[in-house]
Design an enzyme around this catalytic site. Structure first.
Site, short mmCIF file in Angstrom:
data_model
loop_
_atom_site.label_atom_id
_atom_site.label_comp_id
_atom_site.label_asym_id
_atom_site.label_seq_id
_atom_site.Cartn_x
_atom_site.Cartn_y
_atom_site.Cartn_z
N TYR A 264 14.45 5.51 -14.88
CA TYR A 264 14.74 6.96 -14.96
C TYR A 264 16.19 7.23 -15.35
O TYR A 264 16.70 8.32 -15.08
CB TYR A 264 14.43 7.62 -13.61
CG TYR A 264 12.95 7.92 -13.40
CD1 TYR A 264 12.27 8.78 -14.25
CD2 TYR A 264 12.25 7.36 -12.34
CE1 TYR A 264 10.93 9.07 -14.06
CE2 TYR A 264 10.90 7.65 -12.13
CZ TYR A 264 10.25 8.51 -13.00
OH TYR A 264 8.93 8.81 -12.81
N HIS B 131 3.12 9.64 -13.82
CA HIS B 131 4.12 9.76 -14.88
C HIS B 131 3.46 9.39 -16.20
O HIS B 131 2.64 8.48 -16.24
CB HIS B 131 5.31 8.81 -14.63
CG HIS B 131 6.21 8.68 -15.83
ND1 HIS B 131 7.21 9.57 -16.09
CD2 HIS B 131 6.20 7.78 -16.86
CE1 HIS B 131 7.80 9.22 -17.24
NE2 HIS B 131 7.21 8.14 -17.73
N LYS C 98 1.98 7.00 -9.13
CA LYS C 98 3.16 6.94 -8.26
C LYS C 98 2.80 6.61 -6.81
O LYS C 98 1.63 6.70 -6.40
CB LYS C 98 3.91 8.26 -8.36
CG LYS C 98 4.44 8.55 -9.77
CD LYS C 98 5.32 9.80 -9.79
CE LYS C 98 5.84 10.07 -11.19
NZ LYS C 98 6.81 11.21 -11.21
N GLU D 210 9.35 2.58 -22.73
CA GLU D 210 8.82 2.51 -21.37
C GLU D 210 7.79 1.38 -21.22
O GLU D 210 7.74 0.70 -20.20
CB GLU D 210 8.22 3.86 -20.96
CG GLU D 210 9.28 4.95 -20.83
CD GLU D 210 8.73 6.26 -20.29
OE1 GLU D 210 7.49 6.42 -20.21
OE2 GLU D 210 9.56 7.13 -19.95
N ASN E 184 4.58 13.84 -7.53
CA ASN E 184 3.61 14.48 -8.43
C ASN E 184 2.59 13.48 -9.01
O ASN E 184 2.01 13.71 -10.07
CB ASN E 184 4.32 15.29 -9.52
CG ASN E 184 5.18 14.44 -10.43
OD1 ASN E 184 5.30 13.23 -10.23
ND2 ASN E 184 5.77 15.05 -11.44
P1 CMP Z 1 8.10 12.35 -14.22
O1 CMP Z 1 7.12 12.83 -15.22
O2 CMP Z 1 7.93 10.98 -13.67
O3 CMP Z 1 9.58 12.47 -14.84
C1 CMP Z 1 10.72 12.65 -14.04
C2 CMP Z 1 10.39 12.94 -12.62
O4 CMP Z 1 11.42 13.57 -11.88
C3 CMP Z 1 9.25 13.95 -12.56
O5 CMP Z 1 8.06 13.37 -12.98
C4 CMP Z 1 9.29 14.36 -11.10
O6 CMP Z 1 8.70 13.40 -10.25
C5 CMP Z 1 10.80 14.37 -10.88
N1 CMP Z 1 11.35 15.71 -10.98
C6 CMP Z 1 11.45 16.48 -12.08
N2 CMP Z 1 12.04 17.66 -11.80
C7 CMP Z 1 12.32 17.63 -10.47
C8 CMP Z 1 12.91 18.54 -9.59
N3 CMP Z 1 13.35 19.74 -10.00
N4 CMP Z 1 13.04 18.18 -8.29
C9 CMP Z 1 12.62 16.96 -7.87
N5 CMP Z 1 12.02 16.04 -8.69
C10 CMP Z 1 11.87 16.38 -9.97
#
Ligand code: CMP
Length: 138
Positions: A49, A115, A9, A126, A112
């Site tokens: 998403y 993904h 990311k 995907e 984070n």
């Molecule tokens: P990802 O695995 O890419 O899948 C969905 C993404 O949404 C997740 O990682 C985070 O980056 C984001 N995400 C999931 N839960 C939350 C949350 N409670 N608040 C903000 N971002 C979130």
């Protein structure tokens, strides 16, 4: 053999962590079958998403995902979906186990760092979102 989609990311690419994260992926025995550096548009992030459209974090998440370049790749290995999710660690880095990518590099639950697809069926969708068959090395 199974395939999964990985995204490094914008928070991680922007800190020059792509190489370090790819090393963790390869050290875990997963093989890169396709890879590219792209910058998503807002529409592309929203499409990717779409399953999270009703979530309160959707707009911020899409904004973040198109805020800078990402490295998308197709990873292959036995049980690749679960193995990559184990390597990534919990979505919220505060809950991520030692030795995982998110424990080491993620900034918060949104930024984070990585993904990974959550199931083989999701992985197929995907992967096709970013790669044509011609771009995946057989
Ligand atoms: P990802 O695995 O890419 O899948 C969905 C993404 O949404 C997740 O990682 C985070 O980056 C984001 N995400 C999931 N839960 C939350 C949350 N409670 N608040 C903000 N971002 C979130």
């Amino acid at each position: 053999m199974q395939r999964t989609l990985s995204i490094i990311k914008p928070d991680a690419v922007g800190r020059n962590l792509s190489g370090a994260i790819l090393k963790m992926i390869q050290d875990a025995g997963l093989t890169v079958k396709a890879m590219k550096l792209i910058r998503m548009t807002k529409e592309q992030a929203e499409g990717f998403y779409a399953v999270h459209k009703a979530r309160p974090f959707f707009a911020d998440l899409c904004c973040f995902m198109c805020s800078g370049p990402v490295v998308v790749s197709v990873l292959e290995g036995e049980g690749a979906v679960t193995r990559y999710r184990d390597l990534m660690g919990a979505t919220n880095p505060a809950n991520a186990a030692e030795g995982t990518i998110r424990k080491q590099y993620a900034l918060d639950i949104e930024k984070n760092s990585v993904h990974g697809s959550d199931a083989p069926e999701t992985a197929a969708v995907e992967i096709a979102y970013f790669f044509s068959q011609l771009e995946i090395v057989g």
